[in-house]
Design an enzyme around this catalytic site. Structure first.
Site, PDB file in Angstrom:
ATOM      1  N   THR A   1       5.905   3.676   5.703  1.00 45.95           N
ATOM      2  CA  THR A   1       6.056   5.129   5.527  1.00 45.95           C
ATOM      3  C   THR A   1       7.147   5.654   6.446  1.00 45.95           C
ATOM      4  O   THR A   1       7.170   5.315   7.621  1.00 45.95           O
ATOM      5  CB  THR A   1       4.739   5.845   5.896  1.00 45.95           C
ATOM      6  OG1 THR A   1       3.802   5.569   4.879  1.00 45.95           O
ATOM      7  CG2 THR A   1       4.921   7.345   6.009  1.00 45.95           C
TER       8      THR A   1
ATOM      9  N   THR B   1       2.488   7.389  11.541  1.00 44.78           N
ATOM     10  CA  THR B   1       2.422   6.402  10.470  1.00 44.78           C
ATOM     11  C   THR B   1       1.208   5.523  10.737  1.00 44.78           C
ATOM     12  O   THR B   1       0.722   5.447  11.860  1.00 44.78           O
ATOM     13  CB  THR B   1       3.728   5.580  10.367  1.00 44.78           C
ATOM     14  OG1 THR B   1       3.622   4.642   9.291  1.00 44.78           O
ATOM     15  CG2 THR B   1       4.054   4.842  11.645  1.00 44.78           C
ATOM     16  N   GLY B   2       0.721   4.907   9.692  1.00 46.49           N
ATOM     17  CA  GLY B   2      -0.476   4.085   9.835  1.00 46.49           C
ATOM     18  C   GLY B   2      -1.607   4.652   9.002  1.00 46.49           C
ATOM     19  O   GLY B   2      -1.368   5.405   8.061  1.00 46.49           O
TER      20      GLY B   2
ATOM     21  N   SER C   1       6.293   1.259   0.446  1.00 54.22           N
ATOM     22  CA  SER C   1       5.341   2.297   0.871  1.00 54.22           C
ATOM     23  C   SER C   1       5.869   3.700   0.660  1.00 54.22           C
ATOM     24  O   SER C   1       5.247   4.668   1.110  1.00 54.22           O
ATOM     25  CB  SER C   1       5.011   2.136   2.356  1.00 54.22           C
ATOM     26  OG  SER C   1       4.378   0.923   2.583  1.00 54.22           O
TER      27      SER C   1
ATOM     28  N   ARG D   1      -6.576   9.760  -3.729  1.00 48.70           N
ATOM     29  CA  ARG D   1      -6.571   9.778  -2.256  1.00 48.70           C
ATOM     30  C   ARG D   1      -5.272  10.381  -1.727  1.00 48.70           C
ATOM     31  O   ARG D   1      -4.178  10.089  -2.212  1.00 48.70           O
ATOM     32  CB  ARG D   1      -6.732   8.349  -1.744  1.00 48.70           C
ATOM     33  CG  ARG D   1      -6.742   8.211  -0.211  1.00 48.70           C
ATOM     34  CD  ARG D   1      -5.380   7.881   0.352  1.00 48.70           C
ATOM     35  NE  ARG D   1      -5.438   7.529   1.765  1.00 48.70           N
ATOM     36  CZ  ARG D   1      -4.371   7.350   2.539  1.00 48.70           C
ATOM     37  NH1 ARG D   1      -3.166   7.485   2.041  1.00 48.70           N
ATOM     38  NH2 ARG D   1      -4.503   7.043   3.807  1.00 48.70           N
TER      39      ARG D   1
ATOM     40  N   THR E   1       5.705   9.210   1.652  1.00 50.90           N
ATOM     41  CA  THR E   1       4.981   7.945   1.505  1.00 50.90           C
ATOM     42  C   THR E   1       4.371   7.808   0.119  1.00 50.90           C
ATOM     43  O   THR E   1       4.128   8.812  -0.564  1.00 50.90           O
ATOM     44  CB  THR E   1       3.839   7.885   2.550  1.00 50.90           C
ATOM     45  OG1 THR E   1       3.259   6.583   2.541  1.00 50.90           O
ATOM     46  CG2 THR E   1       2.744   8.903   2.266  1.00 50.90           C
TER      47      THR E   1
HETATM   48  N1  ASP Z   1       0.117   7.263   6.826  1.00 57.33           N
HETATM   49  C1  ASP Z   1       0.251   6.826   5.464  1.00 57.33           C
HETATM   50  C2  ASP Z   1      -1.015   7.148   4.719  1.00 57.33           C
HETATM   51  O1  ASP Z   1      -2.089   6.932   5.230  1.00 57.33           O
HETATM   52  C3  ASP Z   1       0.534   5.384   5.301  1.00 57.33           C
HETATM   53  C4  ASP Z   1       1.554   4.756   6.181  1.00 57.33           C
HETATM   54  O2  ASP Z   1       1.952   5.267   7.215  1.00 57.33           O
HETATM   55  O3  ASP Z   1       1.999   3.695   5.814  1.00 57.33           O
HETATM   56  O4  ASP Z   1      -0.920   7.566   3.586  1.00 57.33           O
END
Ligand code: ASP
Length: 321
Positions: free
Chosen positions: A183, A234-235, A81, A211, A201
């Site tokens: 991430t 994160t997320g 990631s 995106r 990330t």
């Molecule tokens: N927050 C990151 C994103 O949406 C992804 C992740 O945390 O894994 O790009």
């Protein structure tokens, strides 16, 4: 991935006990602990934390520590990631987002950057060498190349294989759960009490080309205010952006909430206002200027790496569901 996490967590917790994690909680309860300096980062990337800790122990700045720390994740082909080895978008391109912020509120960011292994260092240069905060896409690439970075193919065989597998069904479901992201967001407080943060990330796996998530957006993926504290997210980036997540956590701390209560409230904002939260993951990690830590996620499974005097460990965070 989950198994790898479980194994590492258990190994580390088993080896070290919960000493420094308990210290973090003890501090929340007003007990006295040696909380500073501190390095924390999302998930379980102990090598990244150890690198940052080394910088701080040598008297380096929190800013250098977080940059050097997250570069470890960016260079790791097994971290799917972040940086090199990151999963591509649905067109098969690895596109990277990163930002960095220091104790004075200076910040730099790059998004939709391709072919450069260390976007965090480009973000730092944006902060230090330009009058801007954020460079995107071709412009960010051009800036990186002009400043000594080299083009590299970041798509590893492993990531290409996972894209090939995904293409067989090609459902576009940008769900980020505990299985498909690592991430790295890192926060550090150095020996002088200065706070800095970094976040980097490759974003949501198989996202639409172009995106950009929360991670390079100052206030969403990361926010630092040396008077108060700092937070990273994160997320699912879309969910974090909608609530200006990291800024919200820092502002809640400013208003007197503990780092833990601030993270919980930021998650509550998401779960109370956004539909479908049962199916995606978001987690916040925060530290205040005293080194007291908070961490909370929608779903179980979020953890963070913690480094302090006394050792390094992976700590499980609380969750709402
Ligand atoms: N927050 C990151 C994103 O949406 C992804 C992740 O945390 O894994 O790009």
């Amino acid at each position: 991935m989950t198994n790898r996490r479980k194994f590492i967590t258990q190994a580390v917790l088993g080896g070290l006990g919960l000493s420094i994690g308990q210290a973090a909680k003890g501090a929340t309860n007003g007990q006295s602990v040696t909380a500073l300096p501190t390095v924390i980062s999302t998930w379980n990337n102990l090598p990244a934390n150890k690198k940052a800790w080394k910088v701080i122990k040598k008297g380096g700045s929190a800013l250098d520590a977080v940059e050097q720390g997250v570069r470890v994740a960016e260079a790791d082909p097994d971290d799917m990631s972040v940086g090199y080895g990151g999963r591509p978008d649905r067109d098969g391109k690895v596109t990277l987002d990163a930002c960095i912020m220091d104790q004075e509120g200076n910040c730099g960011s790059v998004c939709f950057l391709q072919d450069i292994k260390h976007p965090i260092s480009v973000a730092r240069l944006v902060m230090e060498k330009t009058p801007h905060v954020m460079l995107a896409g071709e412009g960010a690439l051009q800036f990186a190349l002009e400043n000594g970075f080299h083009r590299e193919n970041l798509l590893t065989d492993k990531a290409a294989k996972s894209w090939e597998e995904w293409k067989q069904e090609s459902h576009y479901q940008p769900v980020i759960n505990i299985e498909n992201h690592d991430t790295i967001g890192m926060l550090a407080i150095d020996k002088d009490g200065k706070l800095s943060g970094a976040c980097t990330t490759s974003g949501a796996a198989f996202k639409l080309h172009g995106r950009v998530g929360d991670s390079p957006i100052v206030g969403a993926g990361l926010f630092v205010d040396n008077e108060v504290g700092a937070a990273v997210a994160t997320g699912l980036g879309e969910a974090v952006v909608k609530t200006a997540g990291s800024f919200l956590v820092v502002e809640l701390m400013r208003q007197g909430r503990s780092p833990q209560a601030a993270c919980e409230e930021a998650i509550r904002r998401i779960t109370s206002k956004q539909k479908g939260y049962q199916d995606f993951q978001v987690a916040f990690l925060a530290v205040n200027r005293e080194g007291i830590i908070g961490a909370h996620a929608i779903h179980k499974g979020f953890m963070y790496a913690l480094s302090r005097e006394g050792g390094h460990e992976v700590v499980q965070a609380s969750s709402s569901l």
